[in-house]
Motif scaffolding. Structure first.
Motif, PDB file in Angstrom:
ATOM      1  N   ALA A 277       0.878  -1.235   0.060  1.00  0.00           N
ATOM      2  CA  ALA A 277      -0.199  -0.337  -0.572  1.00  0.00           C
ATOM      3  C   ALA A 277       1.201   1.501   0.095  1.00  0.00           C
ATOM      4  O   ALA A 277       0.283   2.161  -0.549  1.00  0.00           O
ATOM      5  N   GLU A 278       1.506   1.133   0.432  1.00  0.00           N
ATOM      6  CA  GLU A 278       2.699   2.724   0.671  1.00  0.00           C
ATOM      7  C   GLU A 278       3.584   2.497  -0.327  1.00  0.00           C
ATOM      8  O   GLU A 278       3.728   3.774  -0.984  1.00  0.00           O
ATOM      9  N   ALA A 279       3.793   1.852  -0.519  1.00  0.00           N
ATOM     10  CA  ALA A 279       5.431   1.621  -1.938  1.00  0.00           C
ATOM     11  C   ALA A 279       4.933   1.147  -3.176  1.00  0.00           C
ATOM     12  O   ALA A 279       6.308   1.350  -3.798  1.00  0.00           O
ATOM     13  N   LYS A 283       9.735   4.496  -6.943  1.00  0.00           N
ATOM     14  CA  LYS A 283      10.435   3.818  -8.810  1.00  0.00           C
ATOM     15  C   LYS A 283      11.650   3.412  -8.327  1.00  0.00           C
ATOM     16  O   LYS A 283      11.891   4.054  -6.964  1.00  0.00           O
ATOM     17  N   TRP A 284      12.056   2.701  -9.034  1.00  0.00           N
ATOM     18  CA  TRP A 284      13.484   2.110  -9.007  1.00  0.00           C
ATOM     19  C   TRP A 284      14.596   2.954  -8.784  1.00  0.00           C
ATOM     20  O   TRP A 284      15.975   3.450  -8.134  1.00  0.00           O
ATOM     21  N   ASP A 285      14.503   4.056  -9.672  1.00  0.00           N
ATOM     22  CA  ASP A 285      15.601   5.336  -9.737  1.00  0.00           C
ATOM     23  C   ASP A 285      14.826   6.934  -8.713  1.00  0.00           C
ATOM     24  O   ASP A 285      15.435   7.616  -8.615  1.00  0.00           O
ATOM     25  N   GLY A 286      14.424   6.380  -8.023  1.00  0.00           N
ATOM     26  CA  GLY A 286      13.601   7.559  -6.349  1.00  0.00           C
ATOM     27  C   GLY A 286      13.083   8.246  -7.080  1.00  0.00           C
ATOM     28  O   GLY A 286      12.744   9.318  -5.652  1.00  0.00           O
ATOM     29  N   SER A 287      12.336   8.434  -7.844  1.00  0.00           N
ATOM     30  CA  SER A 287      11.358   9.422  -8.503  1.00  0.00           C
ATOM     31  C   SER A 287       9.976   9.335  -8.228  1.00  0.00           C
ATOM     32  O   SER A 287       9.023  10.593  -8.244  1.00  0.00           O
ATOM     33  N   GLY A 288       9.437   8.259  -7.360  1.00  0.00           N
ATOM     34  CA  GLY A 288       8.329   7.894  -6.837  1.00  0.00           C
ATOM     35  C   GLY A 288       7.728   8.435  -5.563  1.00  0.00           C
ATOM     36  O   GLY A 288       8.698   9.902  -5.193  1.00  0.00           O
ATOM     37  N   TYR A 289       6.740   7.960  -4.713  1.00  0.00           N
ATOM     38  CA  TYR A 289       6.132   8.751  -3.854  1.00  0.00           C
ATOM     39  C   TYR A 289       6.328   7.273  -3.341  1.00  0.00           C
ATOM     40  O   TYR A 289       5.223   6.528  -3.408  1.00  0.00           O
ATOM     41  N   PRO A 290       5.742   7.432  -1.919  1.00  0.00           N
ATOM     42  CA  PRO A 290       5.382   9.042  -1.327  1.00  0.00           C
ATOM     43  C   PRO A 290       6.651   9.051  -0.142  1.00  0.00           C
ATOM     44  O   PRO A 290       7.085  10.372   0.309  1.00  0.00           O
ATOM     45  N   PRO A 299      10.645  -2.205  -0.385  1.00  0.00           N
ATOM     46  CA  PRO A 299      10.225  -3.931  -0.839  1.00  0.00           C
ATOM     47  C   PRO A 299      10.032  -4.580  -1.937  1.00  0.00           C
ATOM     48  O   PRO A 299       9.518  -3.819  -2.961  1.00  0.00           O
ATOM     49  N   VAL A 300      10.402  -6.504  -1.544  1.00  0.00           N
ATOM     50  CA  VAL A 300      10.120  -6.676  -2.702  1.00  0.00           C
ATOM     51  C   VAL A 300       8.365  -6.381  -3.154  1.00  0.00           C
ATOM     52  O   VAL A 300       8.286  -7.088  -4.197  1.00  0.00           O
ATOM     53  N   SER A 301       7.568  -6.766  -2.268  1.00  0.00           N
ATOM     54  CA  SER A 301       6.151  -7.116  -2.385  1.00  0.00           C
ATOM     55  C   SER A 301       6.247  -6.136  -3.228  1.00  0.00           C
ATOM     56  O   SER A 301       4.494  -5.813  -4.478  1.00  0.00           O
ATOM     57  N   ALA A 302       6.497  -4.336  -3.411  1.00  0.00           N
ATOM     58  CA  ALA A 302       5.855  -3.302  -3.937  1.00  0.00           C
ATOM     59  C   ALA A 302       6.373  -3.002  -5.480  1.00  0.00           C
ATOM     60  O   ALA A 302       5.839  -2.603  -5.793  1.00  0.00           O
ATOM     61  N   ARG A 303       7.855  -3.824  -5.265  1.00  0.00           N
ATOM     62  CA  ARG A 303       8.323  -3.967  -6.491  1.00  0.00           C
ATOM     63  C   ARG A 303       7.404  -4.147  -7.340  1.00  0.00           C
ATOM     64  O   ARG A 303       6.966  -4.325  -9.257  1.00  0.00           O
ATOM     65  N   HIS A 340      12.475   2.780 -13.537  1.00  0.00           N
ATOM     66  CA  HIS A 340      10.277   2.785 -13.090  1.00  0.00           C
ATOM     67  C   HIS A 340      10.555   1.534 -12.227  1.00  0.00           C
ATOM     68  O   HIS A 340      10.069   1.261 -11.060  1.00  0.00           O
ATOM     69  N   PHE A 341      11.081   0.901 -12.880  1.00  0.00           N
ATOM     70  CA  PHE A 341      11.116  -1.271 -12.576  1.00  0.00           C
ATOM     71  C   PHE A 341      12.306  -1.171 -11.808  1.00  0.00           C
ATOM     72  O   PHE A 341      13.210  -0.692 -12.837  1.00  0.00           O
TER      73      PHE A 341
END
Length: 369
Positions: A277-279, A283-290, A299-303, A340-341
């Motif tokens: 839910a949180e992650a 994004k893999w390059d650090g440009s995502g949120y929150p 976390p692997v689950s979020a990836r 992103h991934f």
């Protein structure tokens, strides 16, 4: 045979001497049902036939197959290994008794037989057998009851997850089929990566099952987003988008509070639901949120969910866009590799492209009448 006779314990007497069989049967028949066998092979057949004996009185010195060999066969067979065996023999050396007991016999009675001693020992071993059977049956019942209740709790957990996820989806422009598709995408990716060196320590059978079950809660935080923003058919303003992005933290915080109420150290589905839910918008390059997490910090689950969620969004119709083809979506996923991934998750998707398309078709949205 009367009911009372049928309930009496069954004793199998094995001896190659007819007179001994008659003697033993005569001593036992007042209190027990008795079957006799004049050789090892017949004894084994009787022991393997229902109803099984409650006790076997077994002579050692027999032609063709001695009592030791019969006992070995009995103890090697799961159907007969719990039947207590008492050796009857003229062999009286300590080594003979030790050999019989080491094979699994419960007692050793030397000939000539003393009737009172024989009856006392048979009675004692029958009682011990009844107690052991009771405990074993009780344990089996308790194990079955625990499994039944555990299965019931799992079912309640699964239904609760789907109910919560469906509640979140009803407030969104997405459909319930999105839940099913994304959780199947996540499981497919996890199973594909389970033997990869980077993921193998984490992606066990139990974890994959928990990921599959917790995936539907990835957007649970959307219940806290105002309808004017959540259901807006057009593009969001900068301010509205910032509010929309808070759904990740809202979902994570609510799941974290629920997780804190659980006891124990083993990973629960809520842990993975909270991570996802949180992650899942990181994004893999650090440009995502929150939080702007980058690379392995996500976390692997979020990836896994990040890719699954984007793919499904691309191929799905929304009030503000038409669906893309599978090929177009796959091209965008590939373009996001390393940005992103997670690159390895992207590669797993490419290997599973046909599987993703199959899942999308199987759980396709139904046309609105």
């Amino acid at each position: 045979m009367t009911d009372s006779e049928a309930r009496r314990p069954l004793v199998l007497v094995v001896d190659d001497t007819p007179d001994n069989l008659m003697l033993m049967a005569g001593l036992l028949k007042e209190s027990y049902r008795v079957k006799v066998a004049s050789g090892g092979e017949k004894a084994l057949r009787i022991a393997q036939t229902a109803p099984a004996p409650d006790l076997i009185l077994l002579d050692i010195m027999m032609p063709d197959m001695d009592g030791y060999a019969v006992c070995r066969r009995l103890k090697a067979d799961a159907a007969t290994r719990d039947i207590p065996v008492v050796f009857l023999t003229a062999l009286s050396e300590q080594e003979d008794e030790q050999a019989g007991l080491e094979l699994g016999a419960v007692d050793y009675i030397t000939k000539p037989i003393s009737a009172p001693i024989l009856l006392a020992r048979v009675r004692n071993h029958i009682r011990l057998k009844e107690a052991a059977d009771y405990i074993r049956d009780k344990n089996l019942f308790l194990e079955a009851e625990v499994e039944r209740r555990t299965a019931h709790m799992r079912a309640i957990q699964d239904v609760t997850i789907m109910a919560l996820a469906s509640l979140a989806e009803t407030r969104d422009n997405e459909t319930g089929s999105h839940i099913l598709r994304t959780q199947h995408y996540v499981r497919a990716l996890a199973e594909e990566l389970r033997h990869h060196p980077r993921f193998a320590p984490f992606l066990t059978d139990a974890v994959i099952d928990l990921l599959y079950k917790s995936a539907p809660l990835h957007d649970i935080g959307k219940v806290g987003i105002p309808d004017a923003i959540l259901l807006k058919p057009g593009k969001l303003t900068v301010e509205e988008w910032e509010i929309m992005k808070t759904h990740a933290t809202l979902g994570s915080d609510s799941l974290a509070r629920a997780e804190d109420r659980l006891e124990g150290d083993s990973p629960s589905f809520l842990r993975f639901a909270r991570e996802i839910a949180e992650a899942h918008h990181e994004k893999w390059d650090g440009s995502g949120y929150p939080r702007g997490l980058k690379g392995e910090d996500i976390p692997v689950s979020a990836r896994l969910m990040a890719l699954a969620d984007v793919y499904d969004a691309l191929i799905s119709r929304r009030v503000y866009k038409e669906p893309m083809s599978h090929e177009q979506a796959a091209a965008i996923i590939l373009d996001g590799r390393g940005r992103h991934f997670d690159p390895d998750v992207t590669d797993a998707f490419l290997r599973l492209a046909d599987r993703f398309q199959e899942i999308a078709e199987r759980y396709a949205d139904q046309p609105i009448p």
